[in-house]
Design a protein around this motif. Structure first.
Motif, PDB file in Angstrom:
ATOM      1  N   GLN A 178      -2.964  13.580  -6.078  1.00 20.61           N
ATOM      2  CA  GLN A 178      -3.583  12.256  -6.001  1.00 20.61           C
ATOM      3  C   GLN A 178      -3.472  11.575  -7.357  1.00 20.61           C
ATOM      4  OE1 GLN A 178      -7.915  13.262  -5.328  1.00 20.61           O
ATOM      5  NE2 GLN A 178      -8.069  11.701  -6.924  1.00 20.61           N
ATOM      6  N   PHE A 179      -3.611  10.268  -7.344  1.00 21.66           N
ATOM      7  CA  PHE A 179      -3.583   9.487  -8.581  1.00 21.66           C
ATOM      8  C   PHE A 179      -4.982   8.984  -8.894  1.00 21.66           C
ATOM      9  CE2 PHE A 179       0.537   7.856 -10.378  1.00 21.66           C
ATOM     10  CZ  PHE A 179       1.369   8.732  -9.712  1.00 21.66           C
ATOM     11  N   ILE A 180      -5.302   8.905 -10.166  1.00 24.35           N
ATOM     12  CA  ILE A 180      -6.463   8.132 -10.606  1.00 24.35           C
ATOM     13  C   ILE A 180      -5.911   7.081 -11.564  1.00 24.35           C
ATOM     14  CG2 ILE A 180      -8.633   8.125 -11.914  1.00 24.35           C
ATOM     15  CD1 ILE A 180      -9.117  10.984 -11.068  1.00 24.35           C
ATOM     16  N   PHE A 181      -6.213   5.820 -11.310  1.00 27.37           N
ATOM     17  CA  PHE A 181      -5.729   4.786 -12.227  1.00 27.37           C
ATOM     18  C   PHE A 181      -6.815   4.372 -13.209  1.00 27.37           C
ATOM     19  CE2 PHE A 181      -2.428   4.163  -9.009  1.00 27.37           C
ATOM     20  CZ  PHE A 181      -1.334   4.221  -9.850  1.00 27.37           C
ATOM     21  N   VAL A 182      -6.384   4.159 -14.437  1.00 33.14           N
ATOM     22  CA  VAL A 182      -7.269   3.614 -15.463  1.00 33.14           C
ATOM     23  C   VAL A 182      -6.874   2.155 -15.644  1.00 33.14           C
ATOM     24  CG1 VAL A 182      -8.102   3.848 -17.832  1.00 33.14           C
ATOM     25  CG2 VAL A 182      -7.189   5.854 -16.634  1.00 33.14           C
ATOM     26  N   LEU A 183      -7.853   1.281 -15.705  1.00 36.44           N
ATOM     27  CA  LEU A 183      -7.529  -0.117 -15.983  1.00 36.44           C
ATOM     28  C   LEU A 183      -8.641  -0.750 -16.796  1.00 36.44           C
ATOM     29  CD1 LEU A 183      -7.997  -2.326 -12.800  1.00 36.44           C
ATOM     30  CD2 LEU A 183      -8.817  -0.016 -12.935  1.00 36.44           C
ATOM     31  N   ASN A 184      -8.347  -1.846 -17.405  1.00 35.55           N
ATOM     32  CA  ASN A 184      -9.373  -2.628 -18.085  1.00 35.55           C
ATOM     33  C   ASN A 184      -9.703  -3.807 -17.180  1.00 35.55           C
ATOM     34  OD1 ASN A 184      -7.519  -2.040 -21.117  1.00 35.55           O
ATOM     35  ND2 ASN A 184      -9.261  -0.896 -20.347  1.00 35.55           N
ATOM     36  N   ALA A 185     -10.907  -4.362 -17.360  1.00 36.09           N
ATOM     37  CA  ALA A 185     -11.321  -5.481 -16.512  1.00 36.09           C
ATOM     38  C   ALA A 185     -10.639  -6.761 -16.994  1.00 36.09           C
ATOM     39  CB  ALA A 185     -12.835  -5.632 -16.525  1.00 36.09           C
ATOM     40  N   GLU A 186      -9.352  -6.846 -16.732  1.00 33.09           N
ATOM     41  CA  GLU A 186      -8.547  -8.011 -17.115  1.00 33.09           C
ATOM     42  C   GLU A 186      -7.571  -8.315 -15.989  1.00 33.09           C
ATOM     43  OE1 GLU A 186      -6.711  -6.428 -20.553  1.00 33.09           O
ATOM     44  OE2 GLU A 186      -8.524  -6.574 -21.785  1.00 33.09           O
ATOM     45  N   LYS A 221      -7.962  16.362  -5.093  1.00 35.42           N
ATOM     46  CA  LYS A 221      -6.766  17.193  -4.887  1.00 35.42           C
ATOM     47  C   LYS A 221      -6.539  18.036  -6.134  1.00 35.42           C
ATOM     48  CE  LYS A 221      -5.537  14.813  -1.166  1.00 35.42           C
ATOM     49  NZ  LYS A 221      -5.356  15.348   0.152  1.00 35.42           N
ATOM     50  N   LYS A 222      -5.732  19.079  -5.946  1.00 33.62           N
ATOM     51  CA  LYS A 222      -5.542  19.990  -7.078  1.00 33.62           C
ATOM     52  C   LYS A 222      -4.765  19.337  -8.224  1.00 33.62           C
ATOM     53  CE  LYS A 222      -5.008  24.430  -6.560  1.00 33.62           C
ATOM     54  NZ  LYS A 222      -4.674  25.836  -6.638  1.00 33.62           N
ATOM     55  N   ILE A 223      -3.780  18.516  -7.892  1.00 37.20           N
ATOM     56  CA  ILE A 223      -2.971  17.903  -8.948  1.00 37.20           C
ATOM     57  C   ILE A 223      -3.355  16.424  -9.062  1.00 37.20           C
ATOM     58  CG2 ILE A 223      -0.617  17.409  -9.734  1.00 37.20           C
ATOM     59  CD1 ILE A 223       0.246  19.709  -7.763  1.00 37.20           C
ATOM     60  N   VAL A 224      -3.731  16.011 -10.249  1.00 33.40           N
ATOM     61  CA  VAL A 224      -4.128  14.621 -10.457  1.00 33.40           C
ATOM     62  C   VAL A 224      -3.239  13.998 -11.524  1.00 33.40           C
ATOM     63  CG1 VAL A 224      -5.973  13.075 -11.196  1.00 33.40           C
ATOM     64  CG2 VAL A 224      -6.530  15.105  -9.870  1.00 33.40           C
ATOM     65  N   PHE A 225      -2.606  12.873 -11.183  1.00 33.08           N
ATOM     66  CA  PHE A 225      -1.877  12.097 -12.180  1.00 33.08           C
ATOM     67  C   PHE A 225      -2.794  10.966 -12.635  1.00 33.08           C
ATOM     68  CE2 PHE A 225       2.940  12.753 -11.024  1.00 33.08           C
ATOM     69  CZ  PHE A 225       2.764  14.136 -11.151  1.00 33.08           C
ATOM     70  N   ILE A 226      -3.053  10.892 -13.930  1.00 36.17           N
ATOM     71  CA  ILE A 226      -3.841   9.777 -14.456  1.00 36.17           C
ATOM     72  C   ILE A 226      -2.850   8.706 -14.904  1.00 36.17           C
ATOM     73  CG2 ILE A 226      -5.574   9.028 -16.155  1.00 36.17           C
ATOM     74  CD1 ILE A 226      -6.878  11.250 -14.725  1.00 36.17           C
ATOM     75  N   GLY A 227      -2.877   7.560 -14.222  1.00 33.73           N
ATOM     76  CA  GLY A 227      -1.888   6.518 -14.511  1.00 33.73           C
ATOM     77  C   GLY A 227      -2.536   5.244 -15.009  1.00 33.73           C
ATOM     78  N   GLY A 228      -1.715   4.288 -15.379  1.00 39.52           N
ATOM     79  CA  GLY A 228      -2.217   2.994 -15.836  1.00 39.52           C
ATOM     80  C   GLY A 228      -1.303   2.415 -16.894  1.00 39.52           C
ATOM     81  N   LYS A 229      -1.500   1.142 -17.164  1.00 40.83           N
ATOM     82  CA  LYS A 229      -0.669   0.452 -18.155  1.00 40.83           C
ATOM     83  C   LYS A 229      -0.779   1.087 -19.536  1.00 40.83           C
ATOM     84  CE  LYS A 229      -0.564  -4.135 -18.546  1.00 40.83           C
ATOM     85  NZ  LYS A 229       0.781  -4.610 -18.199  1.00 40.83           N
ATOM     86  N   GLY A 230       0.153   0.751 -20.412  1.00 40.38           N
ATOM     87  CA  GLY A 230       0.119   1.255 -21.784  1.00 40.38           C
ATOM     88  C   GLY A 230      -1.187   0.881 -22.478  1.00 40.38           C
TER      89      GLY A 230
END
Ligand code: ATP
Ligand code: MG
Length: 308
Positions: free
Chosen positions: A212-220, A2-11
């Motif tokens: 759309q969102f893309i989430f960043v996470l660590n393998a925890e 999508k044209k607008i992407v929010f990159i989200g995830g924990k601090g």
């Protein structure tokens, strides 16, 4: 995409790192890209090793960037209201309202809503100019709350407007003016404009399905749970999450026991992630030897090559 992407995830999971690298990837793929940072620490400037700041600047071919500052935006917003007040009310009342407005700057939620105003302004004004707009957002909870903000603020603005209309009416009656002529009131004008902007941005993001969102996470453990929750909430808004970035993946050839165990645990969580997010494409970003800096950014951008 999508044209607008929010990159989200924990601090601290790597939102700013990933937003910057993804933005570079998009720009290199020939998309005219805008990277919008809402990170108060100005980490985007640190990564690109140049000052970005409050206005949109070009940082490389096809890539522009801006760093929004919530505190600056809320002060600017309140000052604008103060400026408008001086034209319409008596000095005594100005003093009283000014005191209230100063209190509003430090009240909870005011930075958040000023930030949201700025984000909606960028979406409304820039959606046609760019192929890709990437928001490096605040930690997940805040960002998701932002999506319900148009409704919340909408109701709040409606009630402010009702109060203001009443006050202006009384004032006009007392001063033998036409009490039904209210559209020249600057406060009502600001409130109206704010409401319209929010509705417009909401239409673009949600009704036209440009977000759309893309989430960043660590393998925890905790980030996995939080991401599951966030994906479910977004589903209710019909906002897709098609990609996840698992950041800081450990190298395979760990020698000592401590790191071998860590790697084993990571594999378990990576499996859990693949199972829990079978509808999402999973991008794996290795743990880098150094902090992300301008000299590595092209290399890290390559990890996004499967996204388009
Ligand atoms: N894959 C990686 N390898 C090594 N270091 C990394 C990696 N990803 C991020 N970092 C480092 O971890 C720190 C936090 O990353 P970053 O600032 O991108 O996180 P963030 O999610 O934006 O944090 P915040 O929630 O505070 O805004 C930075 O110092 C960054 O350089
Ligand atoms: Mg950040």
């Amino acid at each position: 995409m999508k044209k607008i992407v929010f990159i989200g995830g924990k601090g601290g999971v790597g939102k700013t790192t990933c937003s910057s690298a993804f933005a570079v990837y998009c720009a290199k793929a020939g998309k005219k890209t805008l990277l919008v940072s809402t990170d108060p620490a100005h980490s985007t400037s640190d990564i690109f090793e140049r000052t970005i700041g409050l206005e949109i600047v070009n940082i490389r071919e096809n890539l522009d960037a801006i760093e929004i500052d919530a505190e600056f935006e809320s002060t600017k917003y309140i000052n604008k209201i103060k400026g408008n007040l001086k034209n319409i009310v008596s000095p005594v009342i100005v003093e009283e309202i000014t005191r209230q407005l100063d209190a509003a700057i430090v009240s909870p939620g005011s930075h958040e809503s000023a930030m949201f105003d700025k984000m909606t302004e960028i979406i409304n004004e820039k959606v046609d100019e760019y192929d890709q707009i990437i928001f490096d957002t605040a930690p997940t909870g805040h960002t998701i709350r932002l999506l319900s903000l148009p409704e919340m603020l909408g109701t709040w603005i409606d009630s402010l407007m009702a109060k203001r209309r009443k006050a202006v009416k009384l004032f006009k009656m007392a001063n033998s003016q036409d009490p039904n002529k209210l559209d020249d009131d600057p406060i009502l004008k600001i409130l109206m404009r704010r409401k319209n902007n929010m509705e417009k941005a909401r239409n673009i993001m949600i009704d036209d399905q440009k977000l759309q969102f893309i989430f960043v996470l660590n393998a925890e453990k905790l980030p996995i749970e939080e991401t599951k929750k966030a994906v479910n909430i977004l589903k209710k808004y019909n906002i897709p999450v098609n990609e996840l970035i698992v950041n800081r993946i450990l190298p395979e050839d760990m020698k000592d026991d401590f790191w071998k165990n860590k790697k084993g645990l990571e594999r378990k969580y990576l499996n859990e992630i693949s199972e829990a997010f079978s509808n999402q494409k999973i991008i794996r970003l290795p743990l880098l030897q150094n902090d992300m800096r301008a000299q590595y950014i092209d290399e890290v951008a390559e990890y996004f090559k499967d996204i388009y």
